[in-house]
Design a protein around this motif. Structure first.
Motif, mmCIF file in Angstrom:
data_model
loop_
_atom_site.group_PDB
_atom_site.id
_atom_site.type_symbol
_atom_site.label_atom_id
_atom_site.label_comp_id
_atom_site.label_asym_id
_atom_site.label_seq_id
_atom_site.Cartn_x
_atom_site.Cartn_y
_atom_site.Cartn_z
ATOM 1 N N SER A 211 0.803 -1.224 0.000
ATOM 2 C CA SER A 211 0.000 0.000 0.000
ATOM 3 C C SER A 211 0.831 1.267 0.000
ATOM 4 O O SER A 211 0.316 2.346 0.281
ATOM 5 C CB SER A 211 -0.944 0.004 1.212
ATOM 6 N N GLY A 212 2.122 1.151 -0.283
ATOM 7 C CA GLY A 212 2.963 2.334 -0.325
ATOM 8 C C GLY A 212 3.459 2.783 1.026
ATOM 9 O O GLY A 212 3.869 3.930 1.167
ATOM 10 N N VAL A 213 3.427 1.904 2.029
ATOM 11 C CA VAL A 213 3.922 2.256 3.353
ATOM 12 C C VAL A 213 5.438 2.107 3.413
ATOM 13 O O VAL A 213 6.154 3.006 3.867
ATOM 14 C CB VAL A 213 3.258 1.376 4.430
ATOM 15 N N TYR A 214 5.943 0.962 2.940
ATOM 16 C CA TYR A 214 7.376 0.687 2.980
ATOM 17 C C TYR A 214 8.076 0.944 1.645
ATOM 18 O O TYR A 214 9.268 1.228 1.620
ATOM 19 C CB TYR A 214 7.617 -0.767 3.399
ATOM 20 N N PHE A 215 7.338 0.807 0.548
ATOM 21 C CA PHE A 215 7.913 0.985 -0.775
ATOM 22 C C PHE A 215 7.030 1.924 -1.585
ATOM 23 O O PHE A 215 5.823 1.992 -1.353
ATOM 24 C CB PHE A 215 8.026 -0.366 -1.507
ATOM 25 N N PHE A 217 4.449 3.171 -3.992
ATOM 26 C CA PHE A 217 3.314 2.417 -4.504
ATOM 27 C C PHE A 217 3.398 2.221 -6.012
ATOM 28 O O PHE A 217 3.005 1.176 -6.542
ATOM 29 C CB PHE A 217 2.008 3.140 -4.143
ATOM 30 N N SER A 218 3.909 3.214 -6.725
ATOM 31 C CA SER A 218 3.966 3.137 -8.184
ATOM 32 C C SER A 218 4.943 2.081 -8.675
ATOM 33 O O SER A 218 4.900 1.703 -9.856
ATOM 34 C CB SER A 218 4.348 4.497 -8.772
ATOM 35 N N GLN A 219 5.828 1.584 -7.813
ATOM 36 C CA GLN A 219 6.784 0.564 -8.222
ATOM 37 C C GLN A 219 6.211 -0.847 -8.152
ATOM 38 O O GLN A 219 6.852 -1.805 -8.613
ATOM 39 C CB GLN A 219 8.042 0.649 -7.357
ATOM 40 N N LEU A 220 5.019 -0.983 -7.601
ATOM 41 C CA LEU A 220 4.393 -2.299 -7.526
ATOM 42 C C LEU A 220 3.831 -2.696 -8.887
ATOM 43 O O LEU A 220 3.508 -1.832 -9.707
ATOM 44 C CB LEU A 220 3.264 -2.284 -6.495
ATOM 45 N N PRO A 221 3.697 -3.996 -9.160
ATOM 46 C CA PRO A 221 3.053 -4.430 -10.415
ATOM 47 C C PRO A 221 1.632 -3.894 -10.517
ATOM 48 O O PRO A 221 0.957 -3.674 -9.501
ATOM 49 C CB PRO A 221 3.068 -5.956 -10.295
ATOM 50 N N ASP A 222 1.175 -3.686 -11.731
ATOM 51 C CA ASP A 222 -0.154 -3.102 -11.942
ATOM 52 C C ASP A 222 -1.253 -3.934 -11.301
ATOM 53 O O ASP A 222 -2.200 -3.390 -10.717
ATOM 54 C CB ASP A 222 -0.420 -2.951 -13.444
ATOM 55 N N TRP A 223 -1.146 -5.265 -11.389
ATOM 56 C CA TRP A 223 -2.202 -6.112 -10.830
ATOM 57 C C TRP A 223 -2.244 -5.996 -9.298
ATOM 58 O O TRP A 223 -3.319 -6.041 -8.699
ATOM 59 C CB TRP A 223 -1.993 -7.571 -11.235
ATOM 60 N N LEU A 224 -1.066 -5.805 -8.678
ATOM 61 C CA LEU A 224 -1.037 -5.660 -7.228
ATOM 62 C C LEU A 224 -1.566 -4.287 -6.809
ATOM 63 O O LEU A 224 -2.244 -4.153 -5.777
ATOM 64 C CB LEU A 224 0.391 -5.857 -6.729
ATOM 65 N N SER A 226 -3.896 -2.725 -8.408
ATOM 66 C CA SER A 226 -5.354 -2.809 -8.566
ATOM 67 C C SER A 226 -6.014 -3.440 -7.350
ATOM 68 O O SER A 226 -7.093 -3.013 -6.923
ATOM 69 C CB SER A 226 -5.687 -3.612 -9.829
ATOM 70 N N ILE A 227 -5.360 -4.443 -6.760
ATOM 71 C CA ILE A 227 -5.909 -5.085 -5.567
ATOM 72 C C ILE A 227 -5.844 -4.140 -4.373
ATOM 73 O O ILE A 227 -6.815 -3.972 -3.626
ATOM 74 C CB ILE A 227 -5.152 -6.388 -5.257
ATOM 75 N N SER A 228 -4.695 -3.480 -4.205
ATOM 76 C CA SER A 228 -4.516 -2.578 -3.062
ATOM 77 C C SER A 228 -5.433 -1.372 -3.137
ATOM 78 O O SER A 228 -5.765 -0.778 -2.103
ATOM 79 C CB SER A 228 -3.062 -2.118 -2.984
ATOM 80 N N ASN A 229 -5.848 -0.997 -4.353
ATOM 81 C CA ASN A 229 -6.734 0.158 -4.508
ATOM 82 C C ASN A 229 -8.083 -0.032 -3.832
ATOM 83 O O ASN A 229 -8.802 0.941 -3.589
ATOM 84 C CB ASN A 229 -6.957 0.459 -5.993
ATOM 85 N N ARG A 234 -3.961 2.013 1.352
ATOM 86 C CA ARG A 234 -3.285 2.591 0.188
ATOM 87 C C ARG A 234 -3.642 4.066 0.024
ATOM 88 O O ARG A 234 -2.797 4.921 -0.239
ATOM 89 C CB ARG A 234 -3.649 1.793 -1.062
ATOM 90 N N TRP A 235 -4.912 4.407 0.201
ATOM 91 C CA TRP A 235 -5.378 5.775 0.028
ATOM 92 C C TRP A 235 -4.977 6.656 1.198
ATOM 93 O O TRP A 235 -4.660 7.840 1.022
ATOM 94 C CB TRP A 235 -6.890 5.786 -0.167
#
Length: 288
Positions: A211-215, A217-224, A226-229, A234-235
């Protein structure tokens, strides 16, 4: 012609007139929950200082030099502690709002506390107001300590505009409400207090890494992504970055924007959906 009422009827009328409201009982329950939790000093220290410990860990691993957002010449960046501060604030909402709250309610559900309270005039809503108030107290205390540590120990600049502080406070309230309702619904799933504590760790662990806490968020795969959204963390993390990070960092967010309107929409939907599910899933008094 006068009408006289039996003494017991007048007594019952007075009792009904002076019965405390659900909100008043809930506020009293908040004070009791906070007092009881403060007596467990070890748990209090661990809960309050865990986000500071995590930020200190990342700040120490990556060093104090600006490494995030710097140009090729190494200019204009921010320190790791500055970058991770919004993520740690978001992490505190799910730790206290979901993991800790679900564990506390599940423990009281299985040790008979909830059943005994259900046998008293205390409404279920007042009980959960108390638990949610305790959770908000912990999150506010975590936030205050984390911001103090960031400013004093890591020299992280804090917002100077009242609007930014207001946005942070609103995000904290919505995120707390969202995770609290989900936590209450979640307590209907475990079959024991031990399994509740174990099960609550899994979603927190998975979402904190996706969810972009440790890394970023934009570096995650697109499918991941989409799930976190679908989830509030994440928000919440993205919205906190809009408060604490310098201008220009939104360029690395999906779509190049923090998208605050969608953040409030997602959090609001989770609050509403969580409240409905919690109302249907949690039985008062608890069933055998």
């Amino acid at each position: 012609m006068s009408t006289t009422f039996p003494p017991f009827a007048a007594h019952e009328t007075v009792r009904a007139a002076w019965r405390p409201s659900v909100l008043r009982l809930g506020l009293g329950r908040i004070l009791l929950e906070i007092k009881l939790f403060n007596r467990d000093v070890l748990s209090l220290v661990l809960v309050l200082f865990f986000p500071i410990l995590m930020m200190s860990l990342f700040g120490t691993v990556f060093g104090d030099e600006p490494v995030f957002g710097a140009d090729p010449n190494g200019q204009g960046g921010i320190t790791p502690a500055h970058y991770y501060l919004p993520g740690m604030l978001a992490l505190s909402t799910i730790l206290s709002g979901f993991q800790n709250l679900s564990s506390y309610v599940a423990t009281e559900r299985f040790n008979g506390t909830v059943k005994r309270l259900a046998g008293t005039p205390l409404p279920a809503a007042s009980y959960f107001i108390g638990k949610t108030g305790q959770t908000l107290y912990l999150i506010v205390a975590q936030t205050a300590l984390l911001l103090l540590a960031a400013a004093v120990l890591f020299d992280v600049p804090l917002p100077r505009e009242a609007g930014q502080w207001g946005l942070m406070a609103l995000l904290m309230l919505l995120a707390t409400a969202a995770w609290a309702t989900v936590a209450i619904a979640f307590t209907a799933l475990p079959k024991s207090a031990q399994s509740a504590s174990t099960l609550a760790v899994l979603p927190v662990l998975l979402l904190s890494f996706t969810s972009g806490v440790y890394f970023p968020f934009s570096q995650l795969p697109d499918w991941l992504q989409s799930i976190s959204n679908f989830f509030p963390l994440r928000w919440t993390a993205s919205a906190f970055r809009s408060v604490f990070l310098p201008a220009g960092f939104e360029a690395v967010e999906p779509g190049g924007t923090y998208n605050l309107p969608l953040t409030f929409l997602v959090l609001g939907l989770w609050v509403a959906a969580g409240a409905v599910v919690a109302r249907l899933a949690f039985k008062w008094p608890p069933q055998k």
